[in-house]
Scaffold this motif. Structure first.
Motif, PDB file in Angstrom:
ATOM      1  N   PHE A   1     -57.241  14.299 -60.163  1.00  0.00           N
ATOM      2  CA  PHE A   1     -56.147  13.672 -59.297  1.00  0.00           C
ATOM      3  C   PHE A   1     -57.140  12.893 -57.965  1.00  0.00           C
ATOM      4  O   PHE A   1     -56.471  11.916 -57.693  1.00  0.00           O
ATOM      5  N   PRO A   2     -58.239  13.411 -57.646  1.00  0.00           N
ATOM      6  CA  PRO A   2     -58.751  12.651 -56.494  1.00  0.00           C
ATOM      7  C   PRO A   2     -59.069  10.962 -56.866  1.00  0.00           C
ATOM      8  O   PRO A   2     -58.917  10.162 -56.095  1.00  0.00           O
ATOM      9  N   GLU A   3     -59.350  10.772 -58.174  1.00  0.00           N
ATOM     10  CA  GLU A   3     -59.944   9.594 -58.572  1.00  0.00           C
ATOM     11  C   GLU A   3     -58.376   8.773 -58.913  1.00  0.00           C
ATOM     12  O   GLU A   3     -58.374   7.639 -58.481  1.00  0.00           O
ATOM     13  N   VAL A   4     -57.461   9.520 -59.207  1.00  0.00           N
ATOM     14  CA  VAL A   4     -56.088   8.996 -59.173  1.00  0.00           C
ATOM     15  C   VAL A   4     -55.647   8.331 -57.676  1.00  0.00           C
ATOM     16  O   VAL A   4     -55.140   7.064 -57.757  1.00  0.00           O
ATOM     17  N   VAL A   5     -55.796   9.162 -56.806  1.00  0.00           N
ATOM     18  CA  VAL A   5     -55.471   8.712 -55.705  1.00  0.00           C
ATOM     19  C   VAL A   5     -56.211   7.386 -55.127  1.00  0.00           C
ATOM     20  O   VAL A   5     -55.722   6.394 -54.449  1.00  0.00           O
ATOM     21  N   LYS A   6     -57.565   7.422 -55.275  1.00  0.00           N
ATOM     22  CA  LYS A   6     -58.177   6.287 -54.792  1.00  0.00           C
ATOM     23  C   LYS A   6     -57.837   4.770 -55.683  1.00  0.00           C
ATOM     24  O   LYS A   6     -57.773   3.824 -55.007  1.00  0.00           O
ATOM     25  N   ASN A   7     -57.359   4.932 -56.756  1.00  0.00           N
ATOM     26  CA  ASN A   7     -56.882   3.913 -57.564  1.00  0.00           C
ATOM     27  C   ASN A   7     -55.554   3.341 -57.416  1.00  0.00           C
ATOM     28  O   ASN A   7     -54.955   2.742 -58.184  1.00  0.00           O
ATOM     29  N   HIS A   8     -54.688   4.124 -56.576  1.00  0.00           N
ATOM     30  CA  HIS A   8     -53.086   3.704 -56.447  1.00  0.00           C
ATOM     31  C   HIS A   8     -52.869   3.656 -54.946  1.00  0.00           C
ATOM     32  O   HIS A   8     -53.565   4.259 -54.017  1.00  0.00           O
ATOM     33  N   ASP A   9     -51.900   2.770 -54.593  1.00  0.00           N
ATOM     34  CA  ASP A   9     -51.516   2.680 -53.498  1.00  0.00           C
ATOM     35  C   ASP A   9     -50.913   3.962 -52.748  1.00  0.00           C
ATOM     36  O   ASP A   9     -51.025   4.323 -51.346  1.00  0.00           O
ATOM     37  N   LYS A  10     -50.090   4.838 -53.401  1.00  0.00           N
ATOM     38  CA  LYS A  10     -49.422   6.046 -52.958  1.00  0.00           C
ATOM     39  C   LYS A  10     -49.758   7.193 -54.250  1.00  0.00           C
ATOM     40  O   LYS A  10     -49.422   6.492 -55.302  1.00  0.00           O
ATOM     41  N   SER A  11     -49.822   8.185 -54.047  1.00  0.00           N
ATOM     42  CA  SER A  11     -49.969   9.357 -55.074  1.00  0.00           C
ATOM     43  C   SER A  11     -49.170  10.346 -54.353  1.00  0.00           C
ATOM     44  O   SER A  11     -48.995  11.004 -53.222  1.00  0.00           O
ATOM     45  N   PHE A  12     -48.311  10.997 -55.118  1.00  0.00           N
ATOM     46  CA  PHE A  12     -47.548  12.126 -54.633  1.00  0.00           C
ATOM     47  C   PHE A  12     -47.470  13.321 -55.910  1.00  0.00           C
ATOM     48  O   PHE A  12     -47.684  13.085 -57.092  1.00  0.00           O
ATOM     49  N   TYR A  13     -47.299  14.467 -55.250  1.00  0.00           N
ATOM     50  CA  TYR A  13     -47.134  15.714 -55.895  1.00  0.00           C
ATOM     51  C   TYR A  13     -45.756  15.982 -55.657  1.00  0.00           C
ATOM     52  O   TYR A  13     -45.078  16.087 -54.494  1.00  0.00           O
ATOM     53  N   VAL A  14     -44.985  16.189 -56.553  1.00  0.00           N
ATOM     54  CA  VAL A  14     -43.479  15.946 -56.578  1.00  0.00           C
ATOM     55  C   VAL A  14     -42.799  17.637 -56.841  1.00  0.00           C
ATOM     56  O   VAL A  14     -43.153  17.855 -58.171  1.00  0.00           O
TER      57      VAL A  14
END
Length: 377
Positions: free
Chosen positions: A316-329
């Motif tokens: 997920f840290p790589e996901v966060v770097k590549n998106h404007d916003k990242s959420f755990y829901v």
């Protein structure tokens, strides 16, 4: 003398002891089902480590009760937090930072000096993704799922989530023209069941009365506020199959939150994609303004357990770097039960991601996500 170094070492030993105990009660249950004497060296090792620490930190601990039968009665059948009621306050404050502290009883009394493992034990083992439970149904299915291409992966997983009980004709139709691996996954995911089952109004799986209690795959179903008198009896059970319990509990039931988010995005005309890059996260949202959000739905009841899972997540840290916003829901109901849920997780996220990315990743409720989507469009 209790120095900081000694306490830290004992906390590590306690964590190992708890893991061995939890694995051990599962191991005993598995061996018992094979009609063998249910001896677990892991449980024995874990208890010995726990008793050594209890003798050190619990002034009320009676060494004469340091044997398995007493341990099951005095500890395993009680919520884990009660195990530590009389422990030294200094180490107790540190113990409370661990997810195992918030587990319910590890085993449940079935009468006649017998017991079976509780859902708390199953959930904790599943969260740890231990090799000890690698043979469980959901692990077998998931290992096969990730061998599919992206398109088939989404189709099969979505079908499983949407069909906890399936007609034989619908299963045959879905498998028609599919690859051998898809057919193998569907065949492995479903099983038959006998007369006397009803459709669970909460999750859609089967629910049945056992010793005066209606049992489903999840205790939340039993605790749900619905009328058992209005349950729908499955009459044509010979023409249907249901998901195996592990598949239902750990793939299909949590997947309902994922599909609810996906369907809401579709309703709001937001471009969205399920399980991109073979489930590196759950839903990709692409807005007309060019922004991209990553959403990971988490049906984990205890925030302490989710906190540990997030701390060990290297994808997920790589996901966060590549998106404007990242959420755990999380589901709204989890927040209603634990008002500090979001605080526990977001404090951890701030530490893990630091100043550079902490503003781009957040844990929120389902209704919060829906509100943010409405504002973005």
């Amino acid at each position: 003398m209790m120095t900081k170094e000694i306490i830290e070492k004992d906390l590590i030993d306690l964590r190992k002891a708890m893991a061995l105990i939890i694995y051990g009660v599962y191991e005993k249950e598995r061996i018992k089902k094979e009609n063998k004497y249910p001896y677990s060296p892991r449980l024995k090792h874990g208890m010995d480590m726990f008793f050594r620490l209890a003798l050190k930190y619990d002034n009320s601990f009676d060494l004469r009760t340091a044997y398995e039968t007493a341990f099951i009665r005095n500890y395993a059948m009680k919520p884990v937090s009660e195990w530590f009621e009389n422990w030294n306050a200094i180490i107790l404050s540190k113990i409370k930072e661990n997810s195992y502290y918030y587990l319910d009883a590890l085993v449940e009394d079935t009468g006649s000096n017998t017991y079976h493992i509780s859902e708390a034990t199953e959930d904790y083992l599943n969260l740890l993704e231990s090799d000890l439970i690698a043979g469980l149904d959901q692990k077998i299915i998931y290992e096969k799922l990730i061998k599919l291409d992206q398109e088939d992966y989404v189709k099969v997983r979505k079908f499983i989530i949407e069909n906890p009980i399936a007609d034989l004709k619908d299963l045959r139709k879905f498998k028609m023209g599919k690859s051998d691996l898809v057919v193998e996954i569907i065949n492995s995911a479903y099983e038959g069941f006998d007369y006397g089952h009803y459709v669970c109004p909460r999750c859609g799986w089967t629910i049945k009365e056992i010793n005066g209690i209606y049992k489903c795959q999840n205790q939340d179903c039993t605790k749900s506020n619905f009328s058992f008198e209005k349950l729908e009896l499955i009459e044509e059970y010979n023409d249907k199959l249901r998901l195996k319990r592990g598949v239902m509990k750990y793939i299909a039931d949590p997947g309902k939150l994922e599909l609810e988010i996906f369907n809401y995005c579709k309703e709001k005309k937001v471009d969205c994609f399920l399980w991109p890059d073979m489930d590196s996260f759950d839903i990709l949202l692409e807005f007309k303004n060019g922004k991209k959000w990553a959403v990971d739905a988490k049906a984990v009841k205890q925030p302490e357990a989710l906190r540990e899972s997030i701390a060990n997540d290297y994808i997920f840290p790589e996901v966060v770097k590549n998106h404007d916003k990242s959420f755990y829901v999380i589901p709204d109901s989890y927040y209603d039960e634990r008002k500090d849920y979001l605080t526990v997780i977001n404090r951890t996220l701030n530490i893990l991601y630091g100043e550079n990315y902490s503003e781009r990743v957040e844990c929120i409720r389902l209704k919060d996500l829906k509100s943010l989507i409405r504002k973005e469009i």
